[in-house]
Design a protein around this motif. Structure first.
Motif, PDB file in Angstrom:
ATOM      1  N   GLU A 293      48.181 126.638-104.315  1.00 42.62           N
ATOM      2  CA  GLU A 293      46.687 126.373-104.646  1.00 42.62           C
ATOM      3  C   GLU A 293      45.704 125.755-103.758  1.00 42.62           C
ATOM      4  O   GLU A 293      44.842 126.392-103.239  1.00 42.62           O
ATOM      5  CB  GLU A 293      46.515 125.965-106.008  1.00 42.62           C
ATOM      6  N   ALA A 294      46.387 124.453-103.290  1.00 42.11           N
ATOM      7  CA  ALA A 294      45.253 123.918-102.197  1.00 42.11           C
ATOM      8  C   ALA A 294      45.373 124.701-100.847  1.00 42.11           C
ATOM      9  O   ALA A 294      44.178 124.797-100.306  1.00 42.11           O
ATOM     10  CB  ALA A 294      46.152 122.655-101.880  1.00 42.11           C
ATOM     11  N   LEU A 295      46.448 125.175-100.505  1.00 41.62           N
ATOM     12  CA  LEU A 295      46.355 125.962 -99.170  1.00 41.62           C
ATOM     13  C   LEU A 295      45.404 127.435 -99.380  1.00 41.62           C
ATOM     14  O   LEU A 295      44.636 127.669 -98.487  1.00 41.62           O
ATOM     15  CB  LEU A 295      47.717 126.647 -98.839  1.00 41.62           C
ATOM     16  N   PHE A 296      45.655 127.950-100.501  1.00 41.22           N
ATOM     17  CA  PHE A 296      44.728 129.279-100.794  1.00 41.22           C
ATOM     18  C   PHE A 296      43.336 128.779-100.754  1.00 41.22           C
ATOM     19  O   PHE A 296      42.603 129.547 -99.825  1.00 41.22           O
ATOM     20  CB  PHE A 296      45.225 129.668-102.037  1.00 41.22           C
ATOM     21  N   PHE A 297      42.799 127.920-101.458  1.00 41.67           N
ATOM     22  CA  PHE A 297      41.347 127.438-101.358  1.00 41.67           C
ATOM     23  C   PHE A 297      40.873 126.996-100.048  1.00 41.67           C
ATOM     24  O   PHE A 297      39.636 126.895 -99.647  1.00 41.67           O
ATOM     25  CB  PHE A 297      40.873 126.549-102.439  1.00 41.67           C
ATOM     26  N   TYR A 298      41.791 126.305 -99.254  1.00 46.12           N
ATOM     27  CA  TYR A 298      41.325 125.799 -97.927  1.00 46.12           C
ATOM     28  C   TYR A 298      41.164 126.986 -96.733  1.00 46.12           C
ATOM     29  O   TYR A 298      40.316 126.712 -96.235  1.00 46.12           O
ATOM     30  CB  TYR A 298      42.437 124.603 -97.410  1.00 46.12           C
ATOM     31  N   PHE A 299      42.214 127.739 -96.894  1.00 45.62           N
ATOM     32  CA  PHE A 299      41.793 129.040 -96.095  1.00 45.62           C
ATOM     33  C   PHE A 299      40.745 129.838 -96.205  1.00 45.62           C
ATOM     34  O   PHE A 299      39.830 130.135 -95.554  1.00 45.62           O
ATOM     35  CB  PHE A 299      43.167 129.976 -96.229  1.00 45.62           C
ATOM     36  N   LYS A 300      40.429 129.977 -97.781  1.00 44.26           N
ATOM     37  CA  LYS A 300      39.115 130.861 -98.230  1.00 44.26           C
ATOM     38  C   LYS A 300      37.876 129.964 -97.510  1.00 44.26           C
ATOM     39  O   LYS A 300      36.863 130.671 -97.337  1.00 44.26           O
ATOM     40  CB  LYS A 300      39.156 131.130 -99.676  1.00 44.26           C
ATOM     41  N   LYS A 301      37.738 128.488 -97.843  1.00 38.77           N
ATOM     42  CA  LYS A 301      36.810 127.833 -97.788  1.00 38.77           C
ATOM     43  C   LYS A 301      36.289 127.699 -96.170  1.00 38.77           C
ATOM     44  O   LYS A 301      35.489 127.496 -95.704  1.00 38.77           O
ATOM     45  CB  LYS A 301      36.655 126.368 -98.467  1.00 38.77           C
ATOM     46  N   ALA A 305      39.384 133.103 -95.023  1.00 36.64           N
ATOM     47  CA  ALA A 305      40.473 134.069 -94.922  1.00 36.64           C
ATOM     48  C   ALA A 305      41.205 133.953 -96.272  1.00 36.64           C
ATOM     49  O   ALA A 305      41.235 132.952 -96.951  1.00 36.64           O
ATOM     50  CB  ALA A 305      41.666 133.470 -93.783  1.00 36.64           C
ATOM     51  N   THR A 306      41.907 135.166 -96.508  1.00 38.11           N
ATOM     52  CA  THR A 306      42.424 135.330 -98.153  1.00 38.11           C
ATOM     53  C   THR A 306      43.955 135.402 -97.621  1.00 38.11           C
ATOM     54  O   THR A 306      44.686 136.242 -96.986  1.00 38.11           O
ATOM     55  CB  THR A 306      41.987 136.599 -98.520  1.00 38.11           C
ATOM     56  N   ILE A 307      44.819 134.502 -98.348  1.00 33.08           N
ATOM     57  CA  ILE A 307      46.390 134.627 -98.302  1.00 33.08           C
ATOM     58  C   ILE A 307      46.791 135.541 -99.043  1.00 33.08           C
ATOM     59  O   ILE A 307      46.504 135.520-100.415  1.00 33.08           O
ATOM     60  CB  ILE A 307      46.856 133.079 -98.329  1.00 33.08           C
ATOM     61  N   ASP A 326      51.392 127.241-108.361  1.00 38.73           N
ATOM     62  CA  ASP A 326      52.051 125.863-108.132  1.00 38.73           C
ATOM     63  C   ASP A 326      53.344 126.120-107.333  1.00 38.73           C
ATOM     64  O   ASP A 326      54.127 125.287-107.286  1.00 38.73           O
ATOM     65  CB  ASP A 326      52.653 125.744-109.386  1.00 38.73           C
ATOM     66  N   MET A 327      53.128 127.370-106.583  1.00 40.04           N
ATOM     67  CA  MET A 327      54.525 127.533-105.478  1.00 40.04           C
ATOM     68  C   MET A 327      54.242 126.448-104.304  1.00 40.04           C
ATOM     69  O   MET A 327      53.209 126.207-104.058  1.00 40.04           O
ATOM     70  CB  MET A 327      54.399 128.835-104.788  1.00 40.04           C
ATOM     71  N   VAL A 328      55.350 125.768-104.033  1.00 38.59           N
ATOM     72  CA  VAL A 328      55.387 124.797-103.090  1.00 38.59           C
ATOM     73  C   VAL A 328      55.573 125.353-101.522  1.00 38.59           C
ATOM     74  O   VAL A 328      56.232 126.310-101.496  1.00 38.59           O
ATOM     75  CB  VAL A 328      56.904 123.934-103.364  1.00 38.59           C
ATOM     76  N   ILE A 329      54.696 124.976-100.645  1.00 33.35           N
ATOM     77  CA  ILE A 329      54.927 125.491 -99.343  1.00 33.35           C
ATOM     78  C   ILE A 329      55.182 124.268 -98.594  1.00 33.35           C
ATOM     79  O   ILE A 329      55.229 123.310 -98.513  1.00 33.35           O
ATOM     80  CB  ILE A 329      53.168 125.653 -98.980  1.00 33.35           C
ATOM     81  N   LYS A 330      56.226 124.873 -97.681  1.00 37.80           N
ATOM     82  CA  LYS A 330      57.087 123.921 -96.764  1.00 37.80           C
ATOM     83  C   LYS A 330      56.560 124.368 -95.293  1.00 37.80           C
ATOM     84  O   LYS A 330      56.297 125.592 -94.785  1.00 37.80           O
ATOM     85  CB  LYS A 330      58.537 124.080 -96.960  1.00 37.80           C
ATOM     86  N   GLN A 331      56.978 123.381 -94.369  1.00 38.99           N
ATOM     87  CA  GLN A 331      56.720 123.670 -93.019  1.00 38.99           C
ATOM     88  C   GLN A 331      57.592 124.843 -92.461  1.00 38.99           C
ATOM     89  O   GLN A 331      58.709 125.007 -92.744  1.00 38.99           O
ATOM     90  CB  GLN A 331      57.036 122.257 -92.228  1.00 38.99           C
ATOM     91  N   GLY A 332      57.119 125.598 -91.639  1.00 38.46           N
ATOM     92  CA  GLY A 332      58.201 126.682 -91.323  1.00 38.46           C
ATOM     93  C   GLY A 332      57.723 128.112 -91.925  1.00 38.46           C
ATOM     94  O   GLY A 332      58.318 129.015 -91.447  1.00 38.46           O
TER      95      GLY A 332
END
Length: 353
Positions: A293-301, A305-307, A326-332
């Motif tokens: 969620e945090a990554l999605f809105f960061y990219f859009k704002k 860009a839309t993930i 609520d999916m957890v995003i990891k490095q890589g």
């Protein structure tokens, strides 16, 4: 008379072709040394200093003759007239002939595909040529205005000349085989950064991609195109560093029938020539427990860009399209997103997410 002169010129060209650069340079150096020694013996003191002599030698031997430096003694004048200029002119002619042959050879090699690219690194190699499709590939690659500046090397195994000689970004090489190890060294397969395999048929594509998978470096990504979906699946099972795709014309036709306009969306997402395009990006160092969620809105704002989805690696394993917030995003992890232009990793403040 003209025939005799023509035969003499042909004979001279033939001899120049067989004379090595080492011999030419050695003879030129010997002539310069002889000239300096004879001028020294003739007591031409004004011409002997190194900076003066080099200037004098080139200007006089080439018969440009500005007149600011010239021999003053009788012996010096005699030597220049009988030895330095006649012999030097012949040597200069050989040098110019060798330079001309070298330039002509380089141009011919680049056009016929005989050039050696074994020292190339971080380049893109396209194996196989199809008149319309290969041209589109190159146009799409070059249209990505944020791409890394890599050379594009087109490799073919058929008799032809450079089809993109007017494009300064594209090199050309003709191989006897796409699977011969010595031939693959000519394209620096182990130094390539990206490889596209688009052979004359599915069998050639399969064998070529299979061979490449064991020769490229760990960071190199291989893409292969098939008409037969079964071969695509088979290659995907055996080669984890190859992303194999097959024609999706049936799927697109059905989708455009059921949901009119779908084909236009596919075109927009795949083409870098206009509109929003689909790109991918590896996730950098992020805080543990980062939610999608945090990554999605960061990219859009921040990036407009839309993930679209998240994958486990660059070949798309474990791809999750439209993942839960609520999916957890990891490095890589690999993010697949759509945007007007590519978003680079250093443009993202990963630590603030």
């Amino acid at each position: 008379m003209n025939l005799v002169i023509k035969k003499i010129l042909i004979a001279i060209r033939r001899h120049i072709h067989h004379v090595s650069w080492t011999s030419v340079v050695s003879l030129l150096a010997l002539h310069m040394l002889l000239t300096w020694a004879c001028l020294y013996a003739a007591r031409e003191t004004e011409l002997l200093a190194l900076n003066q002599f080099i200037y004098y030698y080139i200007v006089t031997t080439s018969t440009v003759g500005y007149g600011d430096l010239s021999p003053a003694t009788e012996w010096g004048k005699l030597f220049v007239a009988l030895v330095q200029i006649p012999v030097g002119l012949a040597l200069f002619g050989v040098v110019l002939g060798k330079v001309g042959q070298s330039i002509t050879g380089l141009i011919k090699a680049s056009m016929t595909g005989d050039k050696d690219f074994s020292g190339q690194t971080e380049h893109i190699i396209i194996f196989g040529y199809h008149h319309a499709r290969t041209r589109k590939m190159i146009n799409y690659i070059l249209a990505d205005n944020k791409r890394l500046e890599r050379r594009i090397l087109l490799a073919v195994d058929e008799e032809m000349t450079h089809p993109f000689s007017d494009n300064p970004h594209v090199d050309f090489v003709r191989l006897s085989s796409f699977t011969d190890l010595d031939e693959l060294k000519r394209v620096s397969i182990d130094g390539a950064d990206k490889v596209i395999v688009d052979g004359a048929d599915d069998d050639q594509t399969f064998t070529t991609a299979l061979k490449m998978s064991r020769l490229v470096n760990d960071k190199c990504h291989i893409s292969a195109y098939f008409l037969d979906e079964s071969k695509s699946e088979m290659l995907r099972e055996h080669c984890k560093n190859v992303e194999s795709t097959s024609s999706k014309s049936v799927e697109i036709l059905v989708r455009s029938m059921q949901d009119p306009g779908s084909s236009r969306i596919q075109e927009e997402l795949l083409s870098t020539l206009h509109g929003d395009t689909q790109f991918s990006l590896e996730v950098g160092k992020v805080k543990e427990g980062l939610k999608f969620e945090a990554l999605f809105f960061y990219f859009k704002k921040e990036c407009d860009a839309t993930i679209l989805g998240v994958a486990q690696n660059r070949v798309g394993d474990g791809l999750d399209l439209n993942p839960p917030l609520d999916m957890v995003i990891k490095q890589g992890d690999i993010l697949h997103y759509m945007a007007v232009e590519r978003v680079l990793s250093d443009e993202i403040n990963w630590s603030s997410l």
